[in-house]
Design a protein around this motif. Structure first.
Motif, PDB file in Angstrom:
ATOM      1  N   PHE A 115       0.918  -1.170  -0.126  1.00  0.00           N
ATOM      2  CA  PHE A 115      -0.109   0.074  -0.019  1.00  0.00           C
ATOM      3  C   PHE A 115       0.982   1.340   0.040  1.00  0.00           C
ATOM      4  CE2 PHE A 115      -2.694   3.280   2.038  1.00  0.00           C
ATOM      5  CZ  PHE A 115      -3.689   3.314   1.200  1.00  0.00           C
ATOM      6  N   ARG A 175       0.749   5.635  -0.397  1.00  0.00           N
ATOM      7  CA  ARG A 175       0.031   7.046  -0.301  1.00  0.00           C
ATOM      8  C   ARG A 175       1.049   8.018  -1.206  1.00  0.00           C
ATOM      9  NH1 ARG A 175      -4.136   7.518   3.308  1.00  0.00           N
ATOM     10  NH2 ARG A 175      -4.135   5.813   4.867  1.00  0.00           N
ATOM     11  N   CYS A 205      -3.704   7.128  -3.780  1.00  0.00           N
ATOM     12  CA  CYS A 205      -3.123   5.827  -3.018  1.00  0.00           C
ATOM     13  C   CYS A 205      -3.098   4.714  -3.982  1.00  0.00           C
ATOM     14  CB  CYS A 205      -3.632   5.577  -1.607  1.00  0.00           C
ATOM     15  SG  CYS A 205      -5.378   5.250  -1.581  1.00  0.00           S
ATOM     16  N   ARG A 206      -2.352   3.899  -3.698  1.00  0.00           N
ATOM     17  CA  ARG A 206      -2.365   2.582  -4.620  1.00  0.00           C
ATOM     18  C   ARG A 206      -2.265   1.225  -3.635  1.00  0.00           C
ATOM     19  NH1 ARG A 206       2.296   2.196  -8.013  1.00  0.00           N
ATOM     20  NH2 ARG A 206       1.624   4.243  -8.671  1.00  0.00           N
ATOM     21  N   ALA A 207      -3.153   0.196  -3.890  1.00  0.00           N
ATOM     22  CA  ALA A 207      -2.724  -1.020  -3.387  1.00  0.00           C
ATOM     23  C   ALA A 207      -2.632  -2.001  -4.165  1.00  0.00           C
ATOM     24  CB  ALA A 207      -4.287  -1.113  -2.544  1.00  0.00           C
ATOM     25  N   GLU A 234      -6.146   1.952  -7.806  1.00  0.00           N
ATOM     26  CA  GLU A 234      -5.719   3.220  -7.292  1.00  0.00           C
ATOM     27  C   GLU A 234      -6.825   4.252  -7.057  1.00  0.00           C
ATOM     28  OE1 GLU A 234      -3.085   5.444  -9.943  1.00  0.00           O
ATOM     29  OE2 GLU A 234      -1.655   3.655  -9.910  1.00  0.00           O
ATOM     30  N   GLY A 242      -6.604   8.844  -1.215  1.00  0.00           N
ATOM     31  CA  GLY A 242      -5.901   8.433   0.115  1.00  0.00           C
ATOM     32  C   GLY A 242      -6.393   8.984   1.202  1.00  0.00           C
ATOM     33  N   ALA A 249      -8.824   5.016   1.337  1.00  0.00           N
ATOM     34  CA  ALA A 249      -7.739   4.010   1.365  1.00  0.00           C
ATOM     35  C   ALA A 249      -8.146   2.526   1.603  1.00  0.00           C
ATOM     36  CB  ALA A 249      -6.779   4.544   2.414  1.00  0.00           C
ATOM     37  N   CYS A 253      -9.849   1.456  -1.564  1.00  0.00           N
ATOM     38  CA  CYS A 253      -8.545   1.191  -2.522  1.00  0.00           C
ATOM     39  C   CYS A 253      -8.262  -0.197  -2.227  1.00  0.00           C
ATOM     40  CB  CYS A 253      -7.598   1.993  -2.347  1.00  0.00           C
ATOM     41  SG  CYS A 253      -6.129   1.941  -3.691  1.00  0.00           S
ATOM     42  N   GLU A 274      -5.693  -0.872   6.269  1.00  0.00           N
ATOM     43  CA  GLU A 274      -5.822  -1.087   4.692  1.00  0.00           C
ATOM     44  C   GLU A 274      -5.645  -2.570   4.347  1.00  0.00           C
ATOM     45  OE1 GLU A 274      -3.659   1.305   5.817  1.00  0.00           O
ATOM     46  OE2 GLU A 274      -5.146   3.183   5.358  1.00  0.00           O
TER      47      GLU A 274
END
Length: 136
Positions: free
Chosen positions: A15, A17, A23-25, A42, A45, A50, A53, A114
């Motif tokens: 994960f 930010r 954000c991207r997971a 994505e 955030g 989050a 995501c 998350e």
């Protein structure tokens, strides 16, 4: 497709930010005998963004595994306090060729909400997927 009583195993989670507020997971899943699947997503955030995501990344990995058999939709994700713990709960909709259902999953948060959201998706879907293939 998922074999009788097989469950997806959560194998990897990343994960990030970003300074721009996104954000991207990335979630890795494995199914014995069927291989590994990776999903990314994505989004916003923010605290709720989050969680969404991470849950969406889990759903993306599941979508690779189940193909066109099922379509999953994230209806909601949130944290709740219960029994002196923080718990992440997800609500999903799943549609197959014969039916549509709503599923709920949860996971106790251990300092990483998350990651808990991604695992809560598996809590919601694993039993459904194993049972649906057993009844085919």
């Amino acid at each position: 497709m998922v074999a009788d009583q097989e469950r997806f195993k959560f194998t990897d989670f990343e994960f990030e930010r970003f300074p721009n507020g996104l954000c991207r997971a990335r979630v890795g899943l494995e199914l014995s005998g069927s291989g590994s699947y990776t999903g990314t997503f994505e989004g916003s955030g923010s605290a709720t963004g989050a969680l969404r995501c991470a849950a969406q990344a889990s759903l993306a990995a599941l979508a690779q595994a189940v193909g066109a058999d099922y379509t999953f939709e994230l209806l909601g994700v949130k944290t709740v306090s219960a029994f002196d713990k923080t718990i992440v709960i997800v609500a999903l909709s799943v549609r197959g060729e014969r039916n549509a259902r709503q599923l709920v999953g949860s996971y106790v948060c251990h300092n990483d909400s998350e990651r808990a959201a991604a695992i809560a998706v598996l809590s919601a879907t694993n039993r459904f997927l194993a049972n649906s293939t057993a009844t085919r």
